[in-house]
Design a protein around this motif. Structure first.
Motif, PDB file in Angstrom:
ATOM      1  N   TYR A  35       0.837  -1.200   0.000  1.00 50.39           N
ATOM      2  CA  TYR A  35       0.000   0.000   0.000  1.00 50.39           C
ATOM      3  C   TYR A  35       0.871   1.249   0.000  1.00 50.39           C
ATOM      4  N   ALA A  36       0.473   2.216  -0.800  1.00 51.29           N
ATOM      5  CA  ALA A  36       1.032   3.561  -0.714  1.00 51.29           C
ATOM      6  C   ALA A  36       0.176   4.339   0.273  1.00 51.29           C
ATOM      7  N   ILE A  37       0.763   5.343   0.908  1.00 54.61           N
ATOM      8  CA  ILE A  37       0.031   6.153   1.880  1.00 54.61           C
ATOM      9  C   ILE A  37      -0.056   7.579   1.349  1.00 54.61           C
ATOM     10  N   VAL A  38      -1.274   8.086   1.303  1.00 55.79           N
ATOM     11  CA  VAL A  38      -1.514   9.438   0.790  1.00 55.79           C
ATOM     12  C   VAL A  38      -2.138  10.273   1.900  1.00 55.79           C
ATOM     13  N   LEU A  39      -1.557  11.428   2.159  1.00 55.35           N
ATOM     14  CA  LEU A  39      -2.097  12.341   3.165  1.00 55.35           C
ATOM     15  C   LEU A  39      -2.944  13.416   2.513  1.00 55.35           C
ATOM     16  N   GLY A  40      -4.040  13.762   3.201  1.00 57.11           N
ATOM     17  CA  GLY A  40      -4.831  14.900   2.769  1.00 57.11           C
ATOM     18  C   GLY A  40      -4.192  16.182   3.274  1.00 57.11           C
ATOM     19  N   GLU A  41      -4.946  17.249   3.286  1.00 62.96           N
ATOM     20  CA  GLU A  41      -4.417  18.535   3.724  1.00 62.96           C
ATOM     21  C   GLU A  41      -5.000  18.918   5.080  1.00 62.96           C
ATOM     22  N   LEU A  42      -4.154  19.455   5.947  1.00 65.79           N
ATOM     23  CA  LEU A  42      -4.635  20.021   7.196  1.00 65.79           C
ATOM     24  C   LEU A  42      -5.389  21.317   6.909  1.00 65.79           C
ATOM     25  N   PRO A  43      -6.393  21.663   7.744  1.00 67.68           N
ATOM     26  CA  PRO A  43      -7.043  22.965   7.575  1.00 67.68           C
ATOM     27  C   PRO A  43      -6.000  24.075   7.650  1.00 67.68           C
ATOM     28  N   GLN A  44      -6.020  24.973   6.683  1.00 72.56           N
ATOM     29  CA  GLN A  44      -4.989  26.004   6.609  1.00 72.56           C
ATOM     30  C   GLN A  44      -5.236  27.116   7.633  1.00 72.56           C
ATOM     31  N   PRO A  45      -4.226  27.421   8.453  1.00 73.98           N
ATOM     32  CA  PRO A  45      -4.372  28.530   9.401  1.00 73.98           C
ATOM     33  C   PRO A  45      -4.102  29.858   8.702  1.00 73.98           C
ATOM     34  N   ILE A  61      -5.064   8.001   3.470  1.00 74.52           N
ATOM     35  CA  ILE A  61      -5.587   6.970   2.575  1.00 74.52           C
ATOM     36  C   ILE A  61      -4.499   5.934   2.290  1.00 74.52           C
ATOM     37  N   TYR A  62      -4.856   4.665   2.498  1.00 77.90           N
ATOM     38  CA  TYR A  62      -3.986   3.559   2.107  1.00 77.90           C
ATOM     39  C   TYR A  62      -4.478   3.047   0.761  1.00 77.90           C
ATOM     40  N   LYS A  63      -3.603   3.123  -0.261  1.00 73.12           N
ATOM     41  CA  LYS A  63      -3.989   2.726  -1.612  1.00 73.12           C
ATOM     42  C   LYS A  63      -3.115   1.576  -2.101  1.00 73.12           C
ATOM     43  N   THR A  64      -3.746   0.584  -2.717  1.00 71.61           N
ATOM     44  CA  THR A  64      -3.013  -0.577  -3.218  1.00 71.61           C
ATOM     45  C   THR A  64      -2.023  -0.184  -4.304  1.00 71.61           C
ATOM     46  N   LYS A  65      -0.768  -0.641  -4.130  1.00 72.66           N
ATOM     47  CA  LYS A  65       0.272  -0.459  -5.151  1.00 72.66           C
ATOM     48  C   LYS A  65       0.478  -1.744  -5.949  1.00 72.66           C
ATOM     49  N   ALA A  66       0.452  -2.882  -5.239  1.00 76.02           N
ATOM     50  CA  ALA A  66       0.711  -4.170  -5.891  1.00 76.02           C
ATOM     51  C   ALA A  66       0.083  -5.288  -5.077  1.00 76.02           C
ATOM     52  N   ILE A  67      -0.371  -6.338  -5.772  1.00 71.21           N
ATOM     53  CA  ILE A  67      -0.933  -7.524  -5.130  1.00 71.21           C
ATOM     54  C   ILE A  67      -0.252  -8.756  -5.711  1.00 71.21           C
TER      55      ILE A  67
END
Length: 242
Positions: free
Chosen positions: A24-34, A199-205
């Motif tokens: 799995y690849a790991i993708v981060l979203g964005e923190l609320p911008q201050p 988000i954990y996204k599949t890279k390879a199976i």
């Protein structure tokens, strides 16, 4: 578990699988911008840590009785404090061992220079709400399932949604960071804990007919409450010493 009139068919080819690995690849979203003049330490640490997370790969090894999920070895580290913070953000500071038949989960975590084992049930097991929504991931038709988790900190208790996309064609009820209990392997998992989408996204199976051989996780068994009390005591001692 709530199903919405869905019938899942297990294809014979995948029904005969005994062992598999998912990366799995790991993708981060964005923190609320201050506001520009109020950028805090957390945002600065997040910006640096995001670079580490993009380079991380998690691996799930499984057979019909158990699954092991952890950070894949081999990542070069040049700034350890930020690397460790990055692992904590996405739950990869721990190792997760799931037992299929009993829906038991053992979490191995390092704290205070010791390894501890925390035992609980598989995350989400018996609590998923499965919808008819679906999409394709790596050639597999996956269905959407959701559940709600509760986290607690010094400011109180907070609820957040967990979204899993699972493949009924792959009849193993496992997934990232200890989630499972669905009628199919989780190929994508999204959490929004502390307003930070991960988000954990599949890279390879990869599939095999070989059995999975895992050494038992070693460490001192401890309850979540006991470990939390240790952290609170350590924090109080630091404050007291200042």
């Amino acid at each position: 578990m709530s199903f919405i009139f869905l019938v899942f068919i297990v294809f014979p080819t995948y029904g005969q699988i005994n062992f598999g690995e998912v990366e799995y690849a790991i993708v981060l979203g964005e923190l609320p911008q201050p506001e520009p003049d109020k950028k805090d330490v957390i945002h600065r640490m997040f910006e640096v840590s995001q670079q580490y997370v993009e380079r991380m790969t998690a691996i799930l090894k499984f057979d019909r009785s158990k699954a092991l999920f952890k950070l894949k070895d081999g990542m070069a580290v040049d700034r350890k404090p930020y690397y460790n913070f990055s692992k904590v953000m996405v739950g990869l500071d721990k190792v997760y061992l799931t037992e299929a038949d009993s829906n038991k989960l053992v979490i191995r975590k390092e704290a205070f220079n010791e390894w501890y084992l925390i035992k609980e049930k598989t995350k989400g097991a018996g609590e998923w709400k499965v919808s008819s929504a679906y999409k394709m991931i790596d050639g597999f038709k996956v269905f959407k399932a959701t559940t709600t988790e509760v986290t607690e900190n010094s400011k109180g208790k907070f609820k957040y949604e967990v979204v899993a996309w699972f493949a009924p064609e792959i009849p193993f009820g496992y997934g990232p960071i200890g989630y499972g209990g669905l009628p199919g392997l989780i190929l994508e998992l999204e959490m929004n804990k502390s307003n930070l989408p991960v988000i954990y996204k599949t890279k390879a199976i990869n599939f095999s007919t070989k059995s999975l051989e895992l050494e038992p996780l070693e460490g001192k068994e401890i309850s979540p409450l006991e470990l939390d009390a240790m952290y609170k005591k350590a924090t109080a001692n630091i404050i007291k010493s200042k």
